[in-house]
Design a protein around this motif. Sequence first.
Motif, mmCIF file in Angstrom:
data_model
loop_
_atom_site.group_PDB
_atom_site.id
_atom_site.type_symbol
_atom_site.label_atom_id
_atom_site.label_comp_id
_atom_site.label_asym_id
_atom_site.label_seq_id
_atom_site.Cartn_x
_atom_site.Cartn_y
_atom_site.Cartn_z
ATOM 1 N N PRO A 117 0.823 -1.220 0.000
ATOM 2 C CA PRO A 117 0.000 0.000 0.000
ATOM 3 C C PRO A 117 0.857 1.271 0.000
ATOM 4 N N ILE A 118 1.941 1.292 -0.785
ATOM 5 C CA ILE A 118 2.792 2.483 -0.843
ATOM 6 C C ILE A 118 2.042 3.608 -1.544
ATOM 7 N N ASP A 119 2.006 4.765 -0.897
ATOM 8 C CA ASP A 119 1.333 5.933 -1.460
ATOM 9 C C ASP A 119 2.336 6.927 -2.045
ATOM 10 N N GLU A 120 3.463 7.114 -1.350
ATOM 11 C CA GLU A 120 4.440 8.105 -1.795
ATOM 12 C C GLU A 120 5.830 7.717 -1.321
ATOM 13 N N ILE A 121 6.826 8.017 -2.143
ATOM 14 C CA ILE A 121 8.229 7.817 -1.788
ATOM 15 C C ILE A 121 8.906 9.173 -1.893
ATOM 16 N N ALA A 122 9.337 9.708 -0.764
ATOM 17 C CA ALA A 122 9.885 11.058 -0.717
ATOM 18 C C ALA A 122 11.313 11.033 -0.174
ATOM 19 N N VAL A 123 12.000 12.170 -0.347
ATOM 20 C CA VAL A 123 13.374 12.332 0.132
ATOM 21 C C VAL A 123 13.403 13.488 1.125
ATOM 22 N N ASP A 124 14.068 13.273 2.253
ATOM 23 C CA ASP A 124 14.269 14.317 3.255
ATOM 24 C C ASP A 124 15.736 14.281 3.662
ATOM 25 N N ALA A 125 16.529 15.167 3.051
ATOM 26 C CA ALA A 125 17.981 15.198 3.279
ATOM 27 C C ALA A 125 18.578 13.839 2.902
ATOM 28 N N SER A 126 19.175 13.148 3.862
ATOM 29 C CA SER A 126 19.795 11.852 3.568
ATOM 30 C C SER A 126 18.873 10.685 3.891
ATOM 31 N N SER A 127 17.598 10.970 4.064
ATOM 32 C CA SER A 127 16.635 9.930 4.426
ATOM 33 C C SER A 127 15.614 9.730 3.310
ATOM 34 N N VAL A 128 15.095 8.521 3.245
ATOM 35 C CA VAL A 128 13.975 8.195 2.374
ATOM 36 C C VAL A 128 12.753 7.985 3.259
ATOM 37 N N VAL A 129 11.637 8.577 2.881
ATOM 38 C CA VAL A 129 10.395 8.451 3.645
ATOM 39 C C VAL A 129 9.355 7.795 2.754
ATOM 40 N N ILE A 130 8.867 6.644 3.185
ATOM 41 C CA ILE A 130 7.844 5.913 2.439
ATOM 42 C C ILE A 130 6.528 6.043 3.195
ATOM 43 N N SER A 131 5.534 6.630 2.530
ATOM 44 C CA SER A 131 4.210 6.812 3.129
ATOM 45 C C SER A 131 3.263 5.760 2.579
ATOM 46 N N ARG A 133 -0.767 3.940 2.475
ATOM 47 C CA ARG A 133 -2.204 4.201 2.576
ATOM 48 C C ARG A 133 -2.810 3.528 3.795
ATOM 49 N N GLU A 134 -2.173 2.448 4.244
ATOM 50 C CA GLU A 134 -2.611 1.717 5.431
ATOM 51 C C GLU A 134 -1.396 1.022 6.032
ATOM 52 N N PRO A 135 -1.439 0.675 7.309
ATOM 53 C CA PRO A 135 -0.278 0.013 7.923
ATOM 54 C C PRO A 135 0.083 -1.272 7.186
ATOM 55 N N PHE A 136 1.377 -1.529 7.095
ATOM 56 C CA PHE A 136 1.855 -2.709 6.362
ATOM 57 C C PHE A 136 3.178 -3.147 6.987
ATOM 58 N N ALA A 137 3.085 -4.098 7.919
ATOM 59 C CA ALA A 137 4.262 -4.516 8.680
ATOM 60 C C ALA A 137 5.301 -5.233 7.825
ATOM 61 N N LEU A 138 4.899 -5.690 6.639
ATOM 62 C CA LEU A 138 5.810 -6.465 5.797
ATOM 63 C C LEU A 138 6.713 -5.612 4.915
ATOM 64 N N LEU A 139 6.648 -4.292 5.018
ATOM 65 C CA LEU A 139 7.398 -3.446 4.095
ATOM 66 C C LEU A 139 8.887 -3.798 4.030
ATOM 67 N N PRO A 140 9.609 -3.983 5.155
ATOM 68 C CA PRO A 140 11.038 -4.335 5.044
ATOM 69 C C PRO A 140 11.279 -5.620 4.260
ATOM 70 N N ALA A 141 10.402 -6.600 4.401
ATOM 71 C CA ALA A 141 10.566 -7.854 3.659
ATOM 72 C C ALA A 141 10.434 -7.615 2.163
ATOM 73 N N PHE A 142 9.494 -6.768 1.776
ATOM 74 C CA PHE A 142 9.319 -6.450 0.358
ATOM 75 C C PHE A 142 10.512 -5.660 -0.172
ATOM 76 N N LEU A 143 11.134 -4.853 0.686
ATOM 77 C CA LEU A 143 12.303 -4.073 0.276
ATOM 78 C C LEU A 143 13.576 -4.913 0.291
ATOM 79 N N ALA A 144 13.452 -6.186 0.647
ATOM 80 C CA ALA A 144 14.566 -7.130 0.522
ATOM 81 C C ALA A 144 14.442 -7.960 -0.752
ATOM 82 N N HIS A 145 13.355 -7.791 -1.482
ATOM 83 C CA HIS A 145 13.150 -8.566 -2.706
ATOM 84 C C HIS A 145 14.078 -8.063 -3.806
ATOM 85 N N TYR A 146 14.561 -8.996 -4.614
ATOM 86 C CA TYR A 146 15.550 -8.652 -5.633
ATOM 87 C C TYR A 146 15.067 -7.617 -6.649
ATOM 88 N N SER A 147 13.765 -7.513 -6.850
ATOM 89 C CA SER A 147 13.256 -6.539 -7.826
ATOM 90 C C SER A 147 13.424 -5.103 -7.344
#
Length: 503
Positions: A117-131, A133-147
Motif C-alpha cells: 500500500p505504498i502511497d508516496e516515496i519522498a526524500v528528506d535530506a539523507s533519508s527516504v520516507v515511504i508513506s 495508505r494503510e499500515p503494512f508490517a511487511l514493508l522491510p521484507a518487500f524491500l529485501a526482494h531482488y526486484s
Amino acid sequence: MLAALGVWVSLDNKASDPLAEVLDIASPLEISGLEPAKSGYLFTRMQAAETLFIINRERQLVPQLVENVEVSGDGLDWRMDVRDSVMFHDGTPLTAEVVATNLRRALARPGVLQNTPIDEIAVDASSVVISLREPFALLPAFLAHYSTLMLAPSSFNEAGDITAIVGTGAYQVNEVVPPLRIELSAFDDWWQGRANIEQVRYLAVPRGETRTMMSQSGDADLTLSLPPVATEQLASDPNINLQVVTIPRTRLLKLNTAKPFFDSAQERQALSLAINREALARVVMRNPDLAAEQLFPAAISGWSNRQLAPLEYDPQRARDLLNEAGWTLGDDGYLSRDDQRFEVTLRTYASWPDLPLLATAIQNQLAEVGIDLAISVGSYTEIPAGHQDGTLDLALITRSFSMVPDPLATVMEDYGPGGADWGAMNWVNDQAFGLIDQLSVSTDADARDAQLQQLTTLLHAELPTIPVVWSELAVAASKRLEGVYVDPYEQNYYLSDLRWVQE
C-alpha cells in the motif's frame, strides 16, 4: 548442454592453469535480461547489487543499505537513513534521491511493490520516507526482494531502460551474455571491505547431469542446485565438499477448486490421502524425510505448525471419502458421479527434473482409488495460462516461500482473494482472507503467533493446494574453496566470504 559445457571449458581450462584465480559457478538459472524483476535474483545472489534490507545468516531480516529505520505511531510513515559511504561501481555515491528513484521505478513496474500500500516515496535530506495508505508490517521484507535492488543512474539509458548492472555489491559486473554467462570482478571500494577472490564467472547450465560432470571434473568450483541422484555420486568424491540443506520450497498440487472434482474440502482431503508421500520422497527425492507432512517445512520458522497432524497416506479412507461425496467406482475401475467420469489432466514442466517423475508416480497412486489422471508435460508458462483462462484442472508445481523473505508475502498472493497463478485457484474462504489481512498489519508477536496457527490449521484442513514433498538445496564446492555457506533462503551466495585454500 554439451555446447554449454564446451563454452565453459573454452573460457577457463583449469587443467592448463591450476592456479587461475577465477571462481567458476554452475547453476541451472538462466539470465532473462537485465531487468531486476526478471533476473535481479542472480545479481543479488552474486553480490553484484544490493537491496535496502536483507536476510542474514541468523535468518533475521535486517537493514542493509539503510539504517536508523523509524516507523510512525500510526504505522503509515517509514523513515530510513541511507547508509553513508556506499559507492556504486562507477564511483558515484548511493544517495537518498537515487534510492527513491529506484523504488519509484520498481513501484511503477510489475513486481512485488505493487502488492504493497505504498502511497508516496519522498526524500528528506539523507533519508527516504515511504508513506503508506494503510499500515503494512511487511514493508522491510518487500524491500529485501531482488526486484527492488539499487542501481546507479548510469545503469539506465535516456528512455529509462537498463543497459548495464552498476550496483553497490562486493562484485562489479564486467559482462552479461544472456541467457548463459556473467563475468564479475571484486570491487575495491565495497562498503563492507574487498572480497577475497578476484574474479567470478557464472554459467547457466540447466541440465543437472552436466552440472554434476562439471563439479566432478573441476570445471566448476561451486555447483548449485544439484539433483538428488547427483548427491549420491558426489558425496564420496574426495575433491568435493557437499552441503545439503532443507529450504522453504514445497512441491505441491495446485487445484482448480471450481471443478466438480475438487470443489469440496472432502474431495481434496481424499486426493491427499491417496498420495504416498514417503514413497515419493524416498524414490524420487532420495530422502524420505522430505515427505511433506504439511505445507510449510520446518525451515520456515513460525509457519511450520507442530500442532498439526501429519498428512497421511490412507487409500482406503480416500475411497470412503470419495464415496461419501457421491463418486462411485465403475466396472472399468474408475470413479464417476452423475454420469461424469473422474477424469482430469495434470500439467507440469520439466525445468525441475523431478516434477515429471513425481507426476507419473502420483498418476499411478491416484489410479488405485479410481481417479483417471492424464499428464501433460510442457512449458511452465502453461500453468499461469491455465489459471488465467480457467482451463487448468490441476498442476504439479514447485513453490518457494522465500522469494520475499517473509512467507506471508507469498501466502498473501497465493491464498488471498482471487488466488494466484502459482497458488490457490477459485478458492474462497473469508476466514483465511481475514487472517491474512490481520497478519499483514500485525506487529504484536503473540497476536501474530496465534493468527499464524489459525491460518496454517485452516490451510491444512481445507487443502486449497495439496503439499507433496519438501525440497533440499544441494551445493558441491571444490575443496580448493573455504568459507562456503549455503543460504536456505536462497538470497545470497556469500561469495565475498569465500577464499582459496592456501596450500
